[in-house]
Design a protein around this motif. Structure first.
Motif, mmCIF file in Angstrom:
data_model
loop_
_atom_site.group_PDB
_atom_site.id
_atom_site.type_symbol
_atom_site.label_atom_id
_atom_site.label_comp_id
_atom_site.label_asym_id
_atom_site.label_seq_id
_atom_site.Cartn_x
_atom_site.Cartn_y
_atom_site.Cartn_z
ATOM 1 N N TYR A 116 0.701 -1.121 0.165
ATOM 2 C CA TYR A 116 0.139 -0.026 0.201
ATOM 3 C C TYR A 116 0.893 1.116 0.106
ATOM 4 N N ALA A 117 2.003 1.215 0.874
ATOM 5 C CA ALA A 117 2.798 2.285 0.869
ATOM 6 C C ALA A 117 3.449 2.642 -0.439
ATOM 7 N N HIS A 118 3.825 1.569 -1.323
ATOM 8 C CA HIS A 118 4.466 1.867 -2.637
ATOM 9 C C HIS A 118 3.401 2.125 -3.655
ATOM 10 N N ASP A 119 2.168 1.391 -3.686
ATOM 11 C CA ASP A 119 1.470 1.375 -4.708
ATOM 12 C C ASP A 119 0.412 2.603 -4.800
ATOM 13 N N ILE A 120 -0.151 2.898 -3.353
ATOM 14 C CA ILE A 120 -1.206 3.753 -3.232
ATOM 15 C C ILE A 120 -0.847 5.024 -2.673
ATOM 16 N N PHE A 121 0.442 5.014 -1.722
ATOM 17 C CA PHE A 121 0.547 6.343 -1.009
ATOM 18 C C PHE A 121 1.833 7.041 -1.707
ATOM 19 N N GLY A 122 2.556 6.070 -2.704
ATOM 20 C CA GLY A 122 3.521 6.941 -3.491
ATOM 21 C C GLY A 122 4.914 7.015 -2.982
ATOM 22 N N PHE A 123 5.343 6.111 -1.967
ATOM 23 C CA PHE A 123 6.703 5.997 -1.354
ATOM 24 C C PHE A 123 7.470 5.187 -2.468
ATOM 25 N N GLU A 124 8.636 5.711 -2.518
ATOM 26 C CA GLU A 124 9.550 5.155 -3.584
ATOM 27 C C GLU A 124 10.797 4.573 -2.989
ATOM 28 N N SER A 125 10.847 4.710 -1.610
ATOM 29 C CA SER A 125 12.187 4.253 -0.717
ATOM 30 C C SER A 125 12.022 2.765 -0.473
ATOM 31 N N LYS A 126 12.877 1.869 -0.280
ATOM 32 C CA LYS A 126 12.723 0.502 0.136
ATOM 33 C C LYS A 126 12.192 0.627 1.339
ATOM 34 N N LEU A 127 11.101 -0.374 1.652
ATOM 35 C CA LEU A 127 10.535 -0.558 3.058
ATOM 36 C C LEU A 127 10.615 -1.973 3.146
ATOM 37 N N ASP A 128 11.171 -2.545 4.185
ATOM 38 C CA ASP A 128 11.154 -3.946 4.730
ATOM 39 C C ASP A 128 9.865 -4.231 5.246
ATOM 40 N N PRO A 129 9.405 -5.437 5.030
ATOM 41 C CA PRO A 129 7.972 -5.860 5.521
ATOM 42 C C PRO A 129 8.214 -6.483 6.839
ATOM 43 N N VAL A 130 8.583 -5.654 7.898
ATOM 44 C CA VAL A 130 8.799 -5.984 9.128
ATOM 45 C C VAL A 130 7.749 -5.609 9.977
ATOM 46 N N LEU A 131 7.436 -6.085 11.245
ATOM 47 C CA LEU A 131 6.426 -5.480 12.240
ATOM 48 C C LEU A 131 6.863 -3.980 12.717
ATOM 49 N N SER A 132 8.316 -3.694 12.687
ATOM 50 C CA SER A 132 8.720 -2.477 13.334
ATOM 51 C C SER A 132 8.298 -1.341 12.406
ATOM 52 N N LEU A 133 7.914 -1.752 11.180
ATOM 53 C CA LEU A 133 7.466 -0.503 10.258
ATOM 54 C C LEU A 133 6.295 -0.012 10.681
ATOM 55 N N ALA A 134 5.357 -0.595 11.630
ATOM 56 C CA ALA A 134 4.438 0.103 12.135
ATOM 57 C C ALA A 134 4.745 1.374 12.953
ATOM 58 N N LEU A 135 6.161 1.300 13.320
ATOM 59 C CA LEU A 135 6.641 2.255 14.387
ATOM 60 C C LEU A 135 7.698 3.211 13.719
ATOM 61 N N GLY A 136 7.515 3.046 12.128
ATOM 62 C CA GLY A 136 8.301 4.122 11.340
ATOM 63 C C GLY A 136 9.924 3.573 11.131
ATOM 64 N N SER A 137 10.020 2.382 11.085
ATOM 65 C CA SER A 137 11.519 1.843 11.162
ATOM 66 C C SER A 137 12.183 2.082 9.705
#
Length: 256
Positions: A116-137
């Motif tokens: 969703y971050a990439h396809d809908i909200f337009g983020f281009e940076s690499k984001l790892d699919p980890v639970l800490s992503l919920a805290l902005g890791s």
């Protein structure tokens, strides 16, 4: 700090402390962890996927995740402590409780949040699919945050930030003009409205109350580990503002 209107025109930008000292523009070149200011995208994904309802309550009991590879435990902490019981979605969001946010990420799945971050909200940076992503890791740029928050401001459209309106030649002739680039209906307007309501709660009763002086303000605060970064990402009906406060570099030994 970057400020843009609802059509993506950048009205103001401060990309560093002193341009004469350092020309590095953190607004579009920098990548820093957004902390809890990334939580709207986690909640939006869960609401859109139907694994979370605005009327739900989320457990605030301690959460322990065991890494199957290393065998180590990861235990997210709430700022200021306080565990047990449950929170309404609105209250957990407004007061930026970490444990409920991680539980939401677990329920919907980190892979979905990244998609969703990439396809809908337009983020281009690499984001790892980890639970800490919920805290902005995941490290992102302030300009990406502005693009992502535009979806909530506009009710489901994504606005592309741009800083040049027109190029005028030496004889006064217009060489090139730029128009707003708006991707319409990229996201469910009902879910966008729900997140918009939650971000209004951040300002009226939560961690962003200092923004109450701004008419119609919505937004989300974010603070990273060891207070390395502090964010406020917000908007009203006309403007989106992304503010980031930190040192340009961080020495882990001295914690400067």
């Amino acid at each position: 700090f970057v400020l843009m209107d609802r059509e993506g025109r950048i009205k103001a930008m401060a990309g560093g402390y002193d341009f004469q000292r350092n020309q590095y523009n953190v607004i579009y070149q920098g990548r820093r962890q957004p902390g809890s200011s990334f939580k709207p995208f986690v909640y939006a994904t869960a609401l859109s996927r139907g694994v979370l309802s605005p009327r739900d309550r989320i457990s605030n009991e301690r959460f322990i995740w065991r890494d199957p590879a290393s065998g180590k435990n990861w235990i997210p902490k709430n700022s200021g402590g306080g565990y047990g019981g449950s929170y309404s979605v609105a209250s957990a969001f407004a007061h930026s409780k970490n444990v409920p946010a991680v539980r939401v990420a677990e329920a919907v799945g980190p892979d979905a949040v990244v998609a969703y971050a990439h396809d809908i909200f337009g983020f281009e940076s690499k984001l790892d699919p980890v639970l800490s992503l919920a805290l902005g890791s995941g490290a992102v740029s302030p300009l990406e945050m502005a693009r992502g928050y535009s979806v909530f401001q506009s009710g489901g459209d994504r606005v592309e930030p741009y800083g040049i309106y027109r190029i005028i030649g030496p004889e006064g002739q217009v060489l090139k003009t730029y128009e707003p680039e708006i991707d319409q209906n990229v996201f469910d307007p009902n879910v966008s409205e729900q997140i918009d309501d939650f971000m209004r709660g951040v300002v009226t009763m939560g961690t962003g109350k200092v923004a109450r002086s701004i008419e119609g303000a919505r937004g989300k605060t974010g603070t990273t580990q060891d207070n390395r970064d502090a964010w406020f990402c917000g908007y009203n009906s006309k403007l989106i503002g992304i503010g980031w406060i930190a040192n340009e570099s961080f020495d882990s030994a001295t914690k400067r």
